[in-house]
Design a protein around this motif. Structure first.
Motif, PDB file in Angstrom:
ATOM      1  N   GLY A 185      -2.813   2.380 -12.685  1.00 54.76           N
ATOM      2  CA  GLY A 185      -2.054   1.471 -11.433  1.00 54.76           C
ATOM      3  C   GLY A 185      -2.133   0.689 -10.516  1.00 54.76           C
ATOM      4  N   THR A 186      -2.591  -0.046  -9.952  1.00 54.68           N
ATOM      5  CA  THR A 186      -3.113  -0.354  -8.730  1.00 54.68           C
ATOM      6  C   THR A 186      -1.398  -0.828  -8.004  1.00 54.68           C
ATOM      7  OG1 THR A 186      -4.563  -1.910 -10.303  1.00 54.68           O
ATOM      8  CG2 THR A 186      -3.818  -2.433  -7.877  1.00 54.68           C
ATOM      9  N   VAL A 187      -1.825  -0.378  -6.922  1.00 51.80           N
ATOM     10  CA  VAL A 187      -0.879   0.066  -5.295  1.00 51.80           C
ATOM     11  C   VAL A 187      -0.965  -1.801  -5.244  1.00 51.80           C
ATOM     12  CG1 VAL A 187       0.374   0.562  -3.654  1.00 51.80           C
ATOM     13  CG2 VAL A 187      -0.792   1.952  -5.321  1.00 51.80           C
ATOM     14  N   TYR A 188       0.491  -2.028  -4.762  1.00 57.06           N
ATOM     15  CA  TYR A 188       0.205  -3.900  -4.251  1.00 57.06           C
ATOM     16  C   TYR A 188       1.252  -3.739  -2.880  1.00 57.06           C
ATOM     17  CZ  TYR A 188       3.022  -6.018  -7.135  1.00 57.06           C
ATOM     18  OH  TYR A 188       3.917  -6.801  -8.039  1.00 57.06           O
ATOM     19  N   TYR A 189       1.187  -4.582  -2.000  1.00 58.33           N
ATOM     20  CA  TYR A 189       2.542  -4.610  -0.907  1.00 58.33           C
ATOM     21  C   TYR A 189       2.960  -5.718  -1.356  1.00 58.33           C
ATOM     22  CZ  TYR A 189       0.932   0.108   0.677  1.00 58.33           C
ATOM     23  OH  TYR A 189      -0.100   1.419   0.538  1.00 58.33           O
ATOM     24  N   GLU A 190       4.596  -5.915  -0.889  1.00 53.40           N
ATOM     25  CA  GLU A 190       5.733  -7.170  -0.622  1.00 53.40           C
ATOM     26  C   GLU A 190       5.648  -6.990   0.209  1.00 53.40           C
ATOM     27  OE1 GLU A 190       7.769  -7.598  -3.547  1.00 53.40           O
ATOM     28  OE2 GLU A 190       6.414  -8.692  -5.212  1.00 53.40           O
ATOM     29  N   THR A 191       6.343  -8.115   1.045  1.00 53.64           N
ATOM     30  CA  THR A 191       7.457  -8.275   2.564  1.00 53.64           C
ATOM     31  C   THR A 191       8.023  -8.650   1.943  1.00 53.64           C
ATOM     32  OG1 THR A 191       5.341  -8.161   4.130  1.00 53.64           O
ATOM     33  CG2 THR A 191       7.469  -8.789   4.264  1.00 53.64           C
ATOM     34  N   ARG A 192       9.275  -7.411   2.821  1.00 58.46           N
ATOM     35  CA  ARG A 192      10.860  -7.869   2.698  1.00 58.46           C
ATOM     36  C   ARG A 192      10.862  -7.940   3.953  1.00 58.46           C
ATOM     37  NH1 ARG A 192      12.394  -3.879  -3.405  1.00 58.46           N
ATOM     38  NH2 ARG A 192      11.193  -5.973  -4.138  1.00 58.46           N
ATOM     39  N   VAL A 203       9.503  -5.103   6.165  1.00 54.69           N
ATOM     40  CA  VAL A 203       9.258  -4.050   6.410  1.00 54.69           C
ATOM     41  C   VAL A 203       8.307  -4.317   4.972  1.00 54.69           C
ATOM     42  CG1 VAL A 203      11.107  -3.018   6.777  1.00 54.69           C
ATOM     43  CG2 VAL A 203      11.042  -3.412   4.636  1.00 54.69           C
ATOM     44  N   ARG A 204       7.008  -3.701   4.343  1.00 56.55           N
ATOM     45  CA  ARG A 204       6.231  -3.620   3.612  1.00 56.55           C
ATOM     46  C   ARG A 204       6.741  -3.038   2.845  1.00 56.55           C
ATOM     47  NH1 ARG A 204       0.809  -2.054   4.773  1.00 56.55           N
ATOM     48  NH2 ARG A 204      -0.544  -3.814   2.927  1.00 56.55           N
TER      49      ARG A 204
END
Length: 373
Positions: A185-192, A203-204
């Motif tokens: 698993g590779t963690v990535y971030y989305e902005t909502r 928020v991320r």
């Protein structure tokens, strides 16, 4: 001593561990402080560095041979032991002793005359601390327990000597190779944008991208240690670790002179099952490292285990078992490091006094606070 093997052909029982002094004929004992044999009667000492055992090596035994009862007769022995009716400990006693107390639980024991065949110890970790040093360590440990009964502390401080016991363990070696499947698993971030009372807020949010992986890991396990006794709570003996297994000496009964030795109650097959659990946990850690990434999932593991060998070893423990107000309290000390473990005694009187004192202090502070308002 309980055997995990089928009944063999008759074998001559092993002689008791008595070594006469060359000077006066009394029994010698192994002195942990001096690392040599000593006669308490005349003071004569004899070193341990000149006997034929010094040229011996600590040989591993084949696991499959043992399971099929194919070990050479030289790797087996017969001893006379007594079994405690309370905790089931099987401990060697001198032939002159007919009744005594179990060193593990202080229960009266009547010596029996049975002989027991078992796998001979291959190595021993000699005692490094004498009884006064171990007793002092136990007293210090008890003294640091705030709510321990004072009567028990005094009883232990002034009570009888501690017993030096060699406790049985198995060690296992094995070569393993494991194939696995899983996911990395590779963690990535989305902005909502989320709505708050104060208005919209960005928020991320952490997300994980998974992808399938597979691979192989290999590890050689050396001296996976498994307790072969059921006489003491495992939490006690586990807490005595670490053990300096690099200091193991080839087994010779001279090291047992003046001490007792407990027979193994955990069979070889049961011991290996516990060792496999330790190995499997380490293999899982290796697989997670091999998968890499930020997160790991393991779906399947197929492990091949080869060249399994083992040893029956004896490790040194100083033991005290005290009956106090109808209860048995046991304390164990690592015979090399002085580390102490035991049943945690509680004094209801001390606890009650502490609660009352705490209530009085709280009331005083409350009164002073109220007067200042």
């Amino acid at each position: 001593m309980a055997s995990d093997l089928p009944p063999p052909a008759p074998v001559t029982p092993q002689a008791e561990h008595h070594f006469p002094c060359d000077t006066c004929g009394s029994d010698l004992r192994f002195d942990p402080g001096a690392g040599q044999m000593i006669c308490d009667h005349c003071g004569n000492t004899e070193p341990l560095d000149h006997g034929p055992w010094r040229a011996a090596t600590i040989r591993e035994l084949d696991f499959q041979e043992a399971l099929s009862d194919a070990l050479p007769r030289a790797d087996m022995e017969v001893t006379r032991v007594s079994k405690c009716p309370n905790c089931a400990a099987e401990v060697e006693f001198d032939p002159q002793v007919h009744a005594t107390e179990c060193p593990f639980c202080a229960t009266p024991v009547v010596a029996d005359t049975g002989t027991h065949r078992h796998i001979k110890p291959r190595a021993v970790l000699p005692f490094g601390l004498d009884e006064p040093t171990a007793h002092a360590a136990m007293n210090d440990w008890l003294g640091a327990l705030w709510f321990a009964p004072s009567g028990l502390k005094d009883y232990a401080r002034k009570g009888r000597r501690m017993q030096g016991i060699y406790v049985p363990y198995w060690t296992f070696d094995a070569d393993t190779a494991s194939g696995y499947t899983g996911e990395r698993g590779t963690v990535y971030y989305e902005t909502r944008t989320v709505m708050r009372k104060e208005g919209p807020e960005k928020v991320r949010v952490a997300k994980v991208l998974w992808r399938s992986v597979s691979g192989r890991v290999a590890r050689f396990f050396d001296d996976v240690l498994v307790l072969a006794s059921r006489s003491l709570p495992k939490r006690f003996t586990d807490a005595l670790a670490p053990w300096d297994l690099a200091a193991l000496e080839p087994y010779t009964p001279e090291y047992l002179a003046g001490f007792r030795a407990e027979g193994y109650a955990v069979t070889l097959e049961e011991g290996f099952a516990e060792a496999r659990a330790v190995m499997d946990a380490t293999i899982a850690r290796d697989i997670r490292f091999d998968i890499g990434g930020d997160r790991q999932r393991i779906h399947s593991v197929d492990t091949t285990v080869r060249d399994v060998t083992f040893k029956h070893v004896l490790l040194p423990v100083w033991l005290a078992a005290y009956k106090y107000r109808g209860e048995t309290f046991r304390f164990v000390v690592n015979g090399r490091t002085g580390k102490v473990q035991g049943e945690r005694p509680w004094s209801t009187i001390k606890i009650a006094l502490a609660v009352i004192a705490g209530a009085i202090v709280a009331a005083v502070f409350g009164y002073l606070y109220a007067m200042n308002q």
